[in-house]
Design a protein around this motif. Sequence first.
Motif, PDB file in Angstrom:
ATOM      1  N   PHE A  91     -17.339  -1.309   6.282  1.00 10.70           N
ATOM      2  CA  PHE A  91     -17.821  -0.086   5.761  1.00 10.70           C
ATOM      3  C   PHE A  91     -16.471   0.757   4.586  1.00 10.70           C
ATOM      4  N   PHE A  92     -15.484   1.097   5.070  1.00 15.05           N
ATOM      5  CA  PHE A  92     -14.489   1.838   4.328  1.00 15.05           C
ATOM      6  C   PHE A  92     -14.091   0.318   3.208  1.00 15.05           C
ATOM      7  N   LEU A  93     -14.546  -0.380   3.604  1.00 16.07           N
ATOM      8  CA  LEU A  93     -13.431  -1.093   1.935  1.00 16.07           C
ATOM      9  C   LEU A  93     -14.870  -0.655   0.781  1.00 16.07           C
ATOM     10  N   ILE A  94     -16.292  -0.531   1.561  1.00 14.94           N
ATOM     11  CA  ILE A  94     -16.964   0.185   0.441  1.00 14.94           C
ATOM     12  C   ILE A  94     -17.201   1.774  -0.253  1.00 14.94           C
ATOM     13  N   LEU A  95     -16.330   2.609   0.905  1.00 12.34           N
ATOM     14  CA  LEU A  95     -16.083   4.194   0.853  1.00 12.34           C
ATOM     15  C   LEU A  95     -14.620   4.148  -0.270  1.00 12.34           C
ATOM     16  N   GLY A  96     -14.256   3.132   0.065  1.00 11.91           N
ATOM     17  CA  GLY A  96     -12.554   3.065  -0.590  1.00 11.91           C
ATOM     18  C   GLY A  96     -12.338   3.053  -2.028  1.00 11.91           C
ATOM     19  N   ALA A  97     -13.080   1.505  -2.241  1.00 11.45           N
ATOM     20  CA  ALA A  97     -13.992   1.056  -3.984  1.00 11.45           C
ATOM     21  C   ALA A  97     -14.857   2.332  -4.441  1.00 11.45           C
ATOM     22  N   PHE A  98     -14.969   3.317  -4.165  1.00  9.58           N
ATOM     23  CA  PHE A  98     -16.401   4.432  -4.616  1.00  9.58           C
ATOM     24  C   PHE A  98     -15.297   5.818  -4.307  1.00  9.58           C
ATOM     25  N   GLY A  99     -14.060   5.260  -4.099  1.00  7.82           N
ATOM     26  CA  GLY A  99     -13.415   6.227  -3.948  1.00  7.82           C
ATOM     27  C   GLY A  99     -13.956   7.688  -3.035  1.00  7.82           C
ATOM     28  N   VAL A 100     -14.449   7.077  -2.105  1.00  5.01           N
ATOM     29  CA  VAL A 100     -15.101   8.445  -0.933  1.00  5.01           C
ATOM     30  C   VAL A 100     -14.380   8.410   0.353  1.00  5.01           C
ATOM     31  N   ALA A 101     -13.643   6.736   1.124  1.00  8.33           N
ATOM     32  CA  ALA A 101     -12.582   7.157   1.833  1.00  8.33           C
ATOM     33  C   ALA A 101     -11.184   7.309   1.431  1.00  8.33           C
ATOM     34  N   THR A 102     -10.430   8.088   1.930  1.00  7.98           N
ATOM     35  CA  THR A 102      -9.014   8.157   1.651  1.00  7.98           C
ATOM     36  C   THR A 102      -8.236   7.673   2.177  1.00  7.98           C
ATOM     37  N   ILE A 103      -6.805   7.429   1.914  1.00  5.67           N
ATOM     38  CA  ILE A 103      -5.700   6.529   3.287  1.00  5.67           C
ATOM     39  C   ILE A 103      -5.608   7.066   3.995  1.00  5.67           C
ATOM     40  N   ALA A 142       1.146  -1.012   0.026  1.00  7.71           N
ATOM     41  CA  ALA A 142       0.000   0.100   0.316  1.00  7.71           C
ATOM     42  C   ALA A 142       1.138   1.116  -0.039  1.00  7.71           C
ATOM     43  N   THR A 143       1.819   1.098   0.956  1.00  8.50           N
ATOM     44  CA  THR A 143       3.078   2.638   0.839  1.00  8.50           C
ATOM     45  C   THR A 143       3.869   2.844  -0.618  1.00  8.50           C
ATOM     46  N   ALA A 144       4.398   1.359  -0.889  1.00  8.30           N
ATOM     47  CA  ALA A 144       4.969   1.609  -2.286  1.00  8.30           C
ATOM     48  C   ALA A 144       4.441   1.938  -3.662  1.00  8.30           C
ATOM     49  N   GLY A 145       2.318   1.513  -3.154  1.00 11.79           N
ATOM     50  CA  GLY A 145       1.716   2.380  -4.191  1.00 11.79           C
ATOM     51  C   GLY A 145       2.263   3.110  -3.946  1.00 11.79           C
ATOM     52  N   ALA A 146       1.279   3.999  -2.902  1.00 13.60           N
ATOM     53  CA  ALA A 146       1.458   5.531  -2.741  1.00 13.60           C
ATOM     54  C   ALA A 146       2.786   6.383  -2.877  1.00 13.60           C
ATOM     55  N   ILE A 147       3.626   5.617  -2.507  1.00 14.46           N
ATOM     56  CA  ILE A 147       4.950   6.803  -3.270  1.00 14.46           C
ATOM     57  C   ILE A 147       5.088   6.693  -4.928  1.00 14.46           C
ATOM     58  N   ALA A 148       4.851   5.598  -5.170  1.00 12.28           N
ATOM     59  CA  ALA A 148       4.674   4.911  -6.654  1.00 12.28           C
ATOM     60  C   ALA A 148       3.920   6.298  -7.445  1.00 12.28           C
ATOM     61  N   ILE A 149       2.537   7.090  -6.892  1.00 13.30           N
ATOM     62  CA  ILE A 149       2.011   7.417  -7.498  1.00 13.30           C
ATOM     63  C   ILE A 149       2.619   8.839  -7.010  1.00 13.30           C
ATOM     64  N   HIS A 150       3.422   9.328  -6.221  1.00  9.34           N
ATOM     65  CA  HIS A 150       3.793  10.599  -5.330  1.00  9.34           C
ATOM     66  C   HIS A 150       2.697  11.443  -4.472  1.00  9.34           C
ATOM     67  N   GLN A 151       2.487  10.197  -3.762  1.00 12.32           N
ATOM     68  CA  GLN A 151       1.813  10.520  -2.479  1.00 12.32           C
ATOM     69  C   GLN A 151       2.698  10.230  -1.358  1.00 12.32           C
ATOM     70  N   ALA A 154      -7.024   1.383  -4.850  1.00  9.18           N
ATOM     71  CA  ALA A 154      -7.125  -0.719  -4.715  1.00  9.18           C
ATOM     72  C   ALA A 154      -6.285  -0.132  -2.991  1.00  9.18           C
ATOM     73  N   LEU A 155      -5.770   0.693  -3.168  1.00  5.43           N
ATOM     74  CA  LEU A 155      -4.770   0.717  -1.819  1.00  5.43           C
ATOM     75  C   LEU A 155      -5.282   1.274  -0.464  1.00  5.43           C
ATOM     76  N   VAL A 156      -6.064   1.860  -0.638  1.00  4.33           N
ATOM     77  CA  VAL A 156      -7.066   2.023   0.292  1.00  4.33           C
ATOM     78  C   VAL A 156      -8.024   0.823   0.535  1.00  4.33           C
ATOM     79  N   LEU A 157      -8.384   0.163  -0.346  1.00  6.62           N
ATOM     80  CA  LEU A 157      -8.581  -1.598   0.344  1.00  6.62           C
ATOM     81  C   LEU A 157      -7.738  -1.924   0.582  1.00  6.62           C
ATOM     82  N   LEU A 158      -6.250  -1.879   0.651  1.00  5.46           N
ATOM     83  CA  LEU A 158      -5.243  -2.583   1.536  1.00  5.46           C
ATOM     84  C   LEU A 158      -4.791  -2.587   2.787  1.00  5.46           C
TER      85      LEU A 158
END
Length: 705
Positions: free
Chosen positions: A663-675, A152-161, A347-351
Amino acid sequence: MRYKLAGLDCAGCAARLEQELRRVKGLEKATINFAARNVDMPPEMLPAAREVIARVEPDVRLIETAGDASGEEKDEEKEEAGRSLYLIVAATLLLGMGFIFNERLHRTPYSWAEYAVLLAAYFLVGWPVIRAALRNLIRRRFFDENFLMTIATAGAIAIHQLPEAVGVMLFYAVGEYFQERAVNRSRRSIAALVDIRPEYANLKLNGESKRVRPEEVEAGQIIVIKPGERVPLDGEVVDGFSFVDTSALTGEAVPRKVEKGEPVLAGMINGQGLLTVRVTRPFGESSVARILELVENAAARKAPTEQFITAFSRYYTPAVVLGALALAVIPPLVFPGATFSTWVYRALVLLVISCPCALVVSIPLGYFGGIGAASRQGILVKGANFLDALTGLHTVVFDKTGTLTKGVFRVTQVVPYNGFQEDELLAVAAAAEVYSSHPIAQSIRAAYGQEIDPERIGEYREIPGHGISAMVDGKRVLAGNDRLMHREGIANEVCNVAGTVIHVAVDGTFAGYIVISDEVKPDAGEAVARLKEFGVKNIVMLTGDEEAVARRVARDLGIDAYYAGLLPEDKVAKVEELEAGLPDRRRQKLAFMGDGINDAPVITRADVGVAMGGLGSDAAIEAADVVLMEDAPSRLATAIEIARYTGLIVRQNVVLALSIKAFFLILGAFGVATIWEAVFADVGVALAAIFNASRTLSYRPSTLK
C-alpha cells in the motif's frame, strides 16, 4: 556443542551468518537459532567459526558456554539499551532544535548551522547504520536494511531535506530500539516457559547433606528433596512419601502420589513431604535435560513458511532497489515537466518502506513461541516443520495397546479343553511365559501367583507376532494367538472370543485358552471426537490383537477403520499404504501415535510420528517428531490446536507486512506518501508483527480452558 551468539540482533544478519558458516568444511550443518541466539557446531570448528563471524558480523561474539553467559548477556543487553536510549534522546533534542530554529539556522552562511545541528543528530543515531552499510559495501553486499537506510537518508540530504533525513534515521533507531526490546522480552518469555532446569541438588554424603550442581551428581548416589524444591535428577524414591507437581513436564495440574520404590523425574516439584531418592541417571541424560535440548533444537527445523521468507527476502530487497532506481531515473527522462528531485524523493520513500525486517524477525519468533507454548502443555514438538505438518493432518493412525487402551492386562477367564484343568492350564501358560516381559505375560504370571522355578523351562523361544514356544517339565508348550495354533497345525475351534485371548497347546494338543482384558483409556473417546472436530478425515487403529478385540474397541471409540492381527512390519506397510492413498500428498499429512517403544519403526515412517507417554522413555524421544509427555491421547488435539493458532499468527504477519508495505509503496510511487509516513509504516509494521508473534507464548488451548 551449543554456543551463544552475543550481540546478534538482526534476523537478516543471522541468515547471512548461517549461510557463510555453512560454506566452511565441517560446518555444513551449522544452524543459527535467531530466537534463542545460539548455534550448534563441533568444538574443533570453533576457531574457524570465529574467523567467519569476525569477517561477516564483527559485532557478534561467540561465547563458549551458553549457560554461564546468561547473566553477562543480560547485563550487556541493559547497557546497550541504555546507550541507545541516550543517543535517541540527544538526537531528538537536536532535531527539535533544528525544527524550532530552522529559519535562523538556515540563514547562516552556507547554512552551516543547520547542517551542524541536524547532521549531528543524524550521526548520533545513524552512525551504526552507516558503518554497517560501508562495511557491507566493501564486502560487496549491497542489499540489506543498512544499505537501504543509508542510501535513502543520503539522498534526502543531497536534495536538502535534512529534517527528513534525520527523521528517517531517528525513527529507524527508535524502531530498532523497541524491536530489540520486544524480541528480547519474547526470548525471555520463551525461556521462562521451559525454565524447568533445577539449580541445585542436596547430595547426601556420610550422613550429611551438601548442596551441589545437578551436573556433579552421579548415578547411584543419594539425594534429598525437601518440600517445595524441584526434583534435580531422575531417580527412585528410597524413603519418604509426598505428592509431586508434574505440570512442568506434562502440563497436567493434578499432583502425583509418590512413595518408596516409585520413580521421580527431574523437573517435578516436591509437595509437602521429604523424599530421599537414589539417582538413576546423570543430569545430562535426565528428562529435564532432554526436554530443554528438544525445545532449544526445535527452531533448527524450519517450517516451509520460514524457508520461503528467507528466500523471498533474498530477492525482494534487490528488486526494490532496482525499482527505486528506475523510479528515480525513468520518469524525468520520459515525462515532460517531471523533475529529478521529485522522482528521487519518491524513490527514497520506496527504499525506506521496503525493509523486510517485519517478516524475517516475526515469523521465526512466532514458530518458536508456538513450540514454547506447546512445551508448557507437556507437548514436545521437535521443529517448526512438524508444527506446520500438524495443521494439515488428514489421517491419524493409532496403535491400540498402551495408546488407546491402558495396556494394563488382567486374566478374566480361564477355559480348559481336552481334559485339562483350569489351574493346570494357568500353570503351564505361566511357566511358558516366565522369561517374557510383555504385559500379557506379566498378567498371566500374576494370575498364577506362585514362584516358578526357571530350571523347569528349556528351549525358550519367542515367535514374533505369534507367541511363545518352550519346554516345560519336558513337554512342548505353545502359548500365543490363534495364528500360532494354525501355524503349528493344532486343531482349535475357538477362534472368535471377545477380549485378548492366549491359546495354549501342550505336546500338540489344544489345552484351552486364557482371556485377558485391557481397559480403554478414559480420554480415548474424547481424543477421537476432538480430532474429528478439527477436521481429521480418517482415523485408523492398527493392532496385533485379535479381530474381535479390535472391532469392539474401534466401535466403542468411533474409529473409522481398524486393522487387526498385524506384525510390526505389517504396521509399517499399512502406514505406507495409507500415506500413498492421501488425496493431496503434498498438503495432507498422516500422523501415527504409538507408545514410543514397540512402535518406533512406524513412528519413524509416518509424516508426523507421535509418541505418547514418553516421560522418561528414550525410545519415544529419539524416534518421535512430537512427544506427548502425559499418557493421554487427547493431547494430540491440543497439539493440533496450538499448531493451528501458531499458523494463524504467522499468516497474519505475512499478510499484514506485505499488504501494508505494498500500500505504501504505491502511495510513495505516486507521491502521496512522504518519507515520514514511510518510516512510521515500516517501524509500525515491524513492531506490530513482533507483538502479534509474541501472542503465541501466552496461548491457552480451548481443550484446557
